[in-house]
Design an enzyme around this catalytic site. Structure first.
Site, PDB file in Angstrom:
ATOM      1  N   GLY A   1       0.809  -1.213   0.000  1.00 33.69           N
ATOM      2  CA  GLY A   1       0.000   0.000   0.000  1.00 33.69           C
ATOM      3  C   GLY A   1       0.837   1.254   0.000  1.00 33.69           C
TER       4      GLY A   1
ATOM      5  N   CYS B   1       1.139   6.215   0.927  1.00 32.84           N
ATOM      6  CA  CYS B   1      -0.214   6.780   0.938  1.00 32.84           C
ATOM      7  C   CYS B   1      -1.117   6.027   1.884  1.00 32.84           C
ATOM      8  CB  CYS B   1      -0.805   6.768  -0.476  1.00 32.84           C
ATOM      9  SG  CYS B   1      -2.534   7.270  -0.530  1.00 32.84           S
TER      10      CYS B   1
ATOM     11  N   LYS C   1      -6.611  10.917   7.043  1.00 30.08           N
ATOM     12  CA  LYS C   1      -8.061  11.151   7.019  1.00 30.08           C
ATOM     13  C   LYS C   1      -8.723  10.589   8.261  1.00 30.08           C
ATOM     14  CE  LYS C   1      -6.967  12.998   3.330  1.00 30.08           C
ATOM     15  NZ  LYS C   1      -5.541  12.896   3.657  1.00 30.08           N
TER      16      LYS C   1
ATOM     17  N   SER D   1       2.326  25.591   3.294  1.00 30.83           N
ATOM     18  CA  SER D   1       0.863  25.608   3.402  1.00 30.83           C
ATOM     19  C   SER D   1       0.189  24.883   2.251  1.00 30.83           C
ATOM     20  CB  SER D   1       0.355  27.051   3.466  1.00 30.83           C
ATOM     21  OG  SER D   1       0.477  27.675   2.199  1.00 30.83           O
TER      22      SER D   1
ATOM     23  N   GLY E   1       6.947  20.129   0.611  1.00 33.69           N
ATOM     24  CA  GLY E   1       6.873  19.370  -0.627  1.00 33.69           C
ATOM     25  C   GLY E   1       7.562  18.029  -0.528  1.00 33.69           C
ATOM     26  N   VAL E   2       7.566  17.309  -1.638  1.00 35.93           N
ATOM     27  CA  VAL E   2       8.157  15.978  -1.684  1.00 35.93           C
ATOM     28  C   VAL E   2       9.084  15.872  -2.885  1.00 35.93           C
ATOM     29  CG1 VAL E   2       6.215  14.863  -0.502  1.00 35.93           C
ATOM     30  CG2 VAL E   2       6.205  15.055  -2.998  1.00 35.93           C
TER      31      VAL E   2
ATOM     32  N   ASP F   1       4.165   9.438  -8.253  1.00 32.08           N
ATOM     33  CA  ASP F   1       4.957  10.568  -7.761  1.00 32.08           C
ATOM     34  C   ASP F   1       6.356  10.601  -8.355  1.00 32.08           C
ATOM     35  OD1 ASP F   1       2.757  11.069  -6.230  1.00 32.08           O
ATOM     36  OD2 ASP F   1       3.740  10.821  -4.285  1.00 32.08           O
TER      37      ASP F   1
ATOM     38  N   ALA G   1      -2.333  10.387  -5.280  1.00 31.77           N
ATOM     39  CA  ALA G   1      -2.542   8.949  -5.364  1.00 31.77           C
ATOM     40  C   ALA G   1      -3.428   8.574  -6.542  1.00 31.77           C
ATOM     41  CB  ALA G   1      -3.160   8.434  -4.057  1.00 31.77           C
TER      42      ALA G   1
ATOM     43  N   HIS H   1     -32.725  18.015  -4.200  1.00 28.86           N
ATOM     44  CA  HIS H   1     -32.933  18.984  -3.125  1.00 28.86           C
ATOM     45  C   HIS H   1     -33.455  18.261  -1.890  1.00 28.86           C
ATOM     46  CE1 HIS H   1     -34.106  22.707  -1.119  1.00 28.86           C
ATOM     47  NE2 HIS H   1     -35.261  22.118  -0.829  1.00 28.86           N
TER      48      HIS H   1
END
Length: 471
Positions: free
Chosen positions: A39, A42, A51, A187, A277-278, A317, A325, A450
């Site tokens: 996996g 990620c 998450k 950020s 960053g990466v 990546d 991902a 709605h």
């Protein structure tokens, strides 16, 4: 031959394992090389467990504000260890799920670090703790070798993470203790998600961004809205600023922050998160020796994942931005289908959605308003605030906005940008519309249910053409 395959994939992140499954579906004898976790980053240390952490913070936030919903919750608190434990359990469950999928699709998993010694040849060095009975160290051959080794956190000189006082997302995901104060450098999505998590759980959070706006890849208007929400929550944000140095104490860090006008400030915090960053994992793969072309820490490929060396491919990546991902998964499928002669579509990177799972959530696809103008489009822009949406008000989430950008000449949807509750679940509607080359008229003619938050999407399209109803 037992060690001979049609396709060998190095790296089992979302790009790698999805590519392996699709490869097996296409009838290829397939092997997946992994040195640490099925996996990849990620699933084990990135997208999924973060998450889970953010969900815990969200529930805690609602419990603290129970009275806003006519409810009562007394003595609300949290257990940092239990929050992290839940996050790790979620990651473990999904990693086990990938293992099941490999068995189901008859994909061999080779445990160790893979190096391409020649086109079609992969040498694997044993990993530290391979599963019992797993394939391991040895020499393997394949007609096609796909590199899917992902990326790692970028380290800036003088601001290098040490795993104790200066964290990357690895340490931020499983803290030894909950910091009372925190400095986040950068950020982008990773930095803002952790800033949001720790702020919700009570930490004093400062975010430093060298560019003029936070969330630099997002539409300026959306980023500005998000910034106001973050600052309202108590987050301190410094843009056009940089951290020029870190002085480490026994259990704290003092950062020197320099602003655009030359002013300096020393800020002492419990912990620092470096989220600048990466960079692609291109080392120790044998690429340089084989003459595989790289650029700025990533492997150069064509639209189908091919490198400049026959039989060697790269996806995800390690093959360059956007480093997401879902991009890696899609890229891998395109790559292996091209190998199979299926003539897959070429990926349009402008139609890859981006999501940030902070509070409020942010989601986008396509061109920002600024980028559309720079590209020479004459545009119609529609905006609709969540405060005009019945479902948002009923949820207690009236702060948000949906923004759409159209080519005035053709009605083409050029971009969509959202900030607010559950927008990461809504953006796919605009992604599908863009892929189908839907015009504004077709979106206007569509019936949205709605009451739902999705009605903000419809209203933003109406607003772009002077037909908005609820504002």
């Amino acid at each position: 031959m037992a060690n001979s395959y049609d396709v060998i994939i190095i790296g089992s992140g979302p790009g790698g394992y999805v590519t392996a499954i699709r490869s097996a579906q296409l009838g290829f004898k397939t092997a997946l090389v992994e040195k640490s976790y099925l996996g990849g980053i990620c699933l084990n240390w990135g997208c999924i467990p973060t998450k889970a952490l953010l969900r815990s913070a969200e529930i805690y936030h609602y419990m603290e504000h129970a009275k806003d919903y006519g409810l009562s919750a007394k003595d609300v608190s949290f257990d940092p260890g239990a929050v992290v434990k839940r996050s790790r359990a979620v990651a473990a469950q999904l990693s086990n799920g990938v293992q099941f999928l490999m068995k189901k699709n008859k994909i061999d998993v080779i445990w160790g670090a893979g190096t391409i010694t020649a086109p079609g040849k992969v040498s694997v060095k044993a990993s530290d703790n391979p599963p019992k009975g797993a394939l391991g160290a040895g020499d393997y051959t394949a007609k096609h070798v796909i590199v899917a080794t992902g990326a790692r956190p970028r380290a800036l000189p003088g601001l290098e993470p040490d795993g104790k006082l200066v964290w990357t997302y690895f340490e931020a995901m499983a803290p030894d203790k909950m910091p009372k104060s925190l400095l986040v450098i950068g950020s982008g999505a990773i930095g803002i998600e952790f800033a949001s998590f720790y702020r919700t759980l009570g930490a004093d959070v400062t975010v430093v961004e060298i560019l003029p706006q936070i969330l630099p890849v997002e539409d300026e208007e959306i980023a500005a809205h998000a910034r106001k929400r973050f600052e309202k929550q108590g987050m301190r944000i410094l843009t056009e600023a940089k951290v020029s140095g870190l002085k480490k104490g026994k259990d704290s860090v003092t950062a020197t922050i320099e602003t655009k006008d030359g002013k300096k400030e020393d800020l002492t915090v419990d912990r620092v998160i470096s989220a600048v960053g990466v960079v692609g994992n291109i080392e120790n793969l044998g690429l340089e020796k084989l003459g595989v072309k790289t650029d700025r820490g990533t492997i150069v490929t064509d639209s189908y994942g091919k490198t400049n060396v026959q039989g060697i491919y790269a996806i995800g990546d390690v093959a360059g931005p956007p480093m997401l991902a879902h991009k890696a998964e899609h890229e891998g499928v395109i790559c292996v289908e091209a190998i199979a002669g299926k003539h897959p579509h070429v990926m349009d990177k402008l139609k890859i959605p981006g999501c940030t799972y902070c509070t409020p959530q942010i989601a986008s696809v396509g061109l920002t308003e600024k980028k559309a103008k720079e590209a020479g489009y004459d545009i119609n822009v529609g905006r609709f605030p969540f405060v005009g949406n019945g479902k948002a008000i009923a949820l207690g989430e009236p702060e948000g906005m949906t923004k759409t950008i159209f080519d005035k000449k053709t009605g083409q949807l050029l971009g969509a940008h959202m900030v607010g509750a559950e927008v990461t679940e809504l953006i796919q509607g605009f992604v599908i519309a863009m892929n189908l080359e839907t015009t504004e008229q077709e979106l206007i003619d569509s019936v949205f249910p709605h009451p739902t938050l999705s009605e903000t999407m419809h209203e933003s399209v109406l607003a772009a053409y002077g037909r908005v109803i609820h504002t």
